[in-house]
Design an enzyme around this catalytic site. Structure first.
Site, PDB file in Angstrom:
ATOM      1  N   ASN A 181       0.836  -1.211   0.000  1.00 30.95           N
ATOM      2  CA  ASN A 181       0.000   0.000   0.000  1.00 30.95           C
ATOM      3  C   ASN A 181       0.860   1.245   0.000  1.00 30.95           C
ATOM      4  OD1 ASN A 181      -2.342  -1.535   0.334  1.00 30.95           O
ATOM      5  ND2 ASN A 181      -2.305  -1.360   2.576  1.00 30.95           N
ATOM      6  N   ASP A 201       0.689   4.568   2.222  1.00 35.87           N
ATOM      7  CA  ASP A 201       0.010   5.082   3.415  1.00 35.87           C
ATOM      8  C   ASP A 201      -0.071   6.610   3.353  1.00 35.87           C
ATOM      9  OD1 ASP A 201      -0.011   2.468   4.227  1.00 35.87           O
ATOM     10  OD2 ASP A 201       1.382   2.741   5.912  1.00 35.87           O
ATOM     11  N   LYS A 254       0.647  -4.395   5.013  1.00 37.32           N
ATOM     12  CA  LYS A 254       1.200  -5.356   5.990  1.00 37.32           C
ATOM     13  C   LYS A 254       2.205  -6.305   5.339  1.00 37.32           C
ATOM     14  CE  LYS A 254      -2.904  -5.110   8.875  1.00 37.32           C
ATOM     15  NZ  LYS A 254      -2.390  -4.075   9.769  1.00 37.32           N
ATOM     16  N   ASN A 314       5.389  -4.256   4.579  1.00 37.37           N
ATOM     17  CA  ASN A 314       6.053  -3.889   5.840  1.00 37.37           C
ATOM     18  C   ASN A 314       6.810  -5.087   6.413  1.00 37.37           C
ATOM     19  OD1 ASN A 314       4.794  -1.432   5.567  1.00 37.37           O
ATOM     20  ND2 ASN A 314       3.250  -1.811   7.142  1.00 37.37           N
ATOM     21  N   GLY A 349       0.194  -5.608  23.218  1.00 40.09           N
ATOM     22  CA  GLY A 349       0.625  -4.206  23.206  1.00 40.09           C
ATOM     23  C   GLY A 349       1.806  -3.998  24.148  1.00 40.09           C
ATOM     24  N   GLY A 351       3.534  -6.810  26.168  1.00 43.02           N
ATOM     25  CA  GLY A 351       4.403  -7.830  25.588  1.00 43.02           C
ATOM     26  C   GLY A 351       3.653  -8.889  24.816  1.00 43.02           C
ATOM     27  N   ALA A 363       2.517  -0.414  12.025  1.00 37.86           N
ATOM     28  CA  ALA A 363       3.578  -1.364  11.646  1.00 37.86           C
ATOM     29  C   ALA A 363       4.319  -1.961  12.836  1.00 37.86           C
ATOM     30  CB  ALA A 363       4.567  -0.764  10.648  1.00 37.86           C
ATOM     31  N   GLY A 389       3.041  -4.147  14.830  1.00 32.50           N
ATOM     32  CA  GLY A 389       2.697  -5.568  14.705  1.00 32.50           C
ATOM     33  C   GLY A 389       3.446  -6.237  13.558  1.00 32.50           C
ATOM     34  N   ASP A 390       3.710  -5.467  12.502  1.00 33.39           N
ATOM     35  CA  ASP A 390       4.456  -6.022  11.366  1.00 33.39           C
ATOM     36  C   ASP A 390       5.912  -6.281  11.761  1.00 33.39           C
ATOM     37  OD1 ASP A 390       2.170  -5.771   9.767  1.00 33.39           O
ATOM     38  OD2 ASP A 390       2.665  -3.703   9.261  1.00 33.39           O
ATOM     39  N   ALA A 402       9.521  -0.015  16.453  1.00 37.82           N
ATOM     40  CA  ALA A 402       8.651   0.499  15.386  1.00 37.82           C
ATOM     41  C   ALA A 402       7.614   1.477  15.949  1.00 37.82           C
ATOM     42  CB  ALA A 402       7.969  -0.654  14.658  1.00 37.82           C
ATOM     43  N   ARG A 443       8.590   5.274  16.437  1.00 32.65           N
ATOM     44  CA  ARG A 443       8.917   6.126  15.278  1.00 32.65           C
ATOM     45  C   ARG A 443       7.698   6.288  14.388  1.00 32.65           C
ATOM     46  NH1 ARG A 443      13.811   2.129  13.715  1.00 32.65           N
ATOM     47  NH2 ARG A 443      15.314   2.803  15.277  1.00 32.65           N
TER      48      ARG A 443
HETATM   49  O1  RIB Z   1       0.131  -2.782   9.649  1.00 28.62           O
HETATM   50  C1  RIB Z   1       0.190  -1.464   9.186  1.00 28.62           C
HETATM   51  C2  RIB Z   1      -0.289  -1.371   7.763  1.00 28.62           C
HETATM   52  O2  RIB Z   1      -1.653  -1.663   7.710  1.00 28.62           O
HETATM   53  C3  RIB Z   1      -0.145   0.002   7.142  1.00 28.62           C
HETATM   54  O3  RIB Z   1       1.111   0.212   6.558  1.00 28.62           O
HETATM   55  C4  RIB Z   1      -1.308   0.057   6.170  1.00 28.62           C
HETATM   56  O4  RIB Z   1      -0.916   0.088   4.835  1.00 28.62           O
HETATM   57  C5  RIB Z   1      -2.173  -1.152   6.492  1.00 28.62           C
HETATM   58  O5  RIB Z   1      -2.048  -2.138   5.558  1.00 28.62           O
END
Ligand code: RIB
Length: 274
Positions: free
Chosen positions: A20, A22, A49, A52, A191, A194, A219, A221-222, A252, A255
């Site tokens: 994506n 953003d 996701k 990322n 969150g 942990g 991001a 979580g990514d 992450a 920032r």
């Molecule tokens: O996990 C974050 C992402 O979720 C963002 O970058 C956005 O594009 C959505 O897909």
């Protein structure tokens, strides 16, 4: 330094997922339904996701191949910037318009995200043989195909929806876990509290993140998912892998932006050493 298994081989990972652009508005607090508020800044970042997590794994030193789709439009190259800069090998479809995420980020780091999938709906099913990581911003058919021949299949079930497969590793937050719960190993994130790892329903590891100032949860979580997958593929013990993933997520969250916020291996080692 590259991500290597304990036997010295480079970690190889295929990510099948979304790409994506953003579009991010920064605000003091999130708006209520029906409310109009003023923002303090507008920025654009490469996101999605899938992308990322591919960038996060590459920054940690893995050799990453990404299967995804972007539009036949001027936004495509901007959305691919972070993947190209991180050296991710790309296998792309081009169709329609590039996926867009409209993101509002509050001063406390909380966010709201609306995704318009666009070209992500055109990702074609592939069945890679090595380690594979998916999320749920592509269709269930694409995810099922990606799982079919994978030697190790990890699924970050975000955004959550029912899917009928049992990954080797399921990664979910508390709410996603209510929708998708089956996995040989299940990592649940809480969150700032942990994360925990479960095998056959039994907790086998738990870790807390380092304390950081939350700037933008986008991001986080990514970063967690990619770092957990890479760390396990490196052959690290589960508790160490979970601790590293929590630290990557915290970095992450400290920032702004999706891909600009993802830590390198060096940054991760530095915060783990404090
Ligand atoms: O996990 C974050 C992402 O979720 C963002 O970058 C956005 O594009 C959505 O897909």
């Amino acid at each position: 330094m590259g991500a290597h298994t304990l036997l010295g081989m480079a970690v190889e990972l295929t990510v099948v997922g979304s790409i994506n652009l953003d579009l991010v508005a920064r605000v003091e607090r999130l708006p209520r339904p029906g409310e109009t508020i003023s923002g303090s800044a507008f920025e654009r970042f490469p996101g999605g996701k899938g992308a990322n997590q591919a960038v996060a794994a590459a920054r940690l030193g893995a050799h990453v191949r990404m299967v995804g789709a972007v539009g036949n439009d001027p936004l495509a190259e901007e959305a691919l910037d972070g993947l190209r800069a991180a050296g991710v090998e790309l296998e792309l479809e081009h169709a329609g318009t590039t996926g867009i995420a409209l993101i509002v980020v509050a001063a406390d780091g909380e966010n709201q995200i609306v995704v318009i999938p666009g070209a992500n709906a055109a990702v074609r099913p592939v069945s890679p043989r090595g380690a594979v990581l998916c999320q749920l911003e592509v269709s269930n058919d694409v995810v099922a195909a990606a799982a079919r021949d994978a030697a190790f299949f990890a699924l970050n079930a975000a955004p959550a929806r029912p899917i009928d497969l049992v990954p080797d590793l399921l990664i979910v937050n508390r709410l996603e876990h209510e929708v998708v719960s089956r996995g040989r190993l299940v990592a649940v994130t809480y969150g700032a509290d942990g994360a925990a790892l479960f095998e056959h329903g039994l907790e086998v590891a738990r870790a807390a993140p380092p304390t950081v100032d939350a700037v933008d949860g986008t991001a986080a979580g990514d970063a967690f998912a990619a770092c957990l997958v890479v760390s396990l593929l490196e052959g690290r013990p589960r508790d160490e892998a979970l601790r590293r993933a929590c630290a990557a997520g915290a970095l992450a969250a400290s920032r702004l932006g999706a891909q600009p916020s993802l830590p390198t291996a060096g940054e991760l080692e530095a915060i783990l050493a404090t």
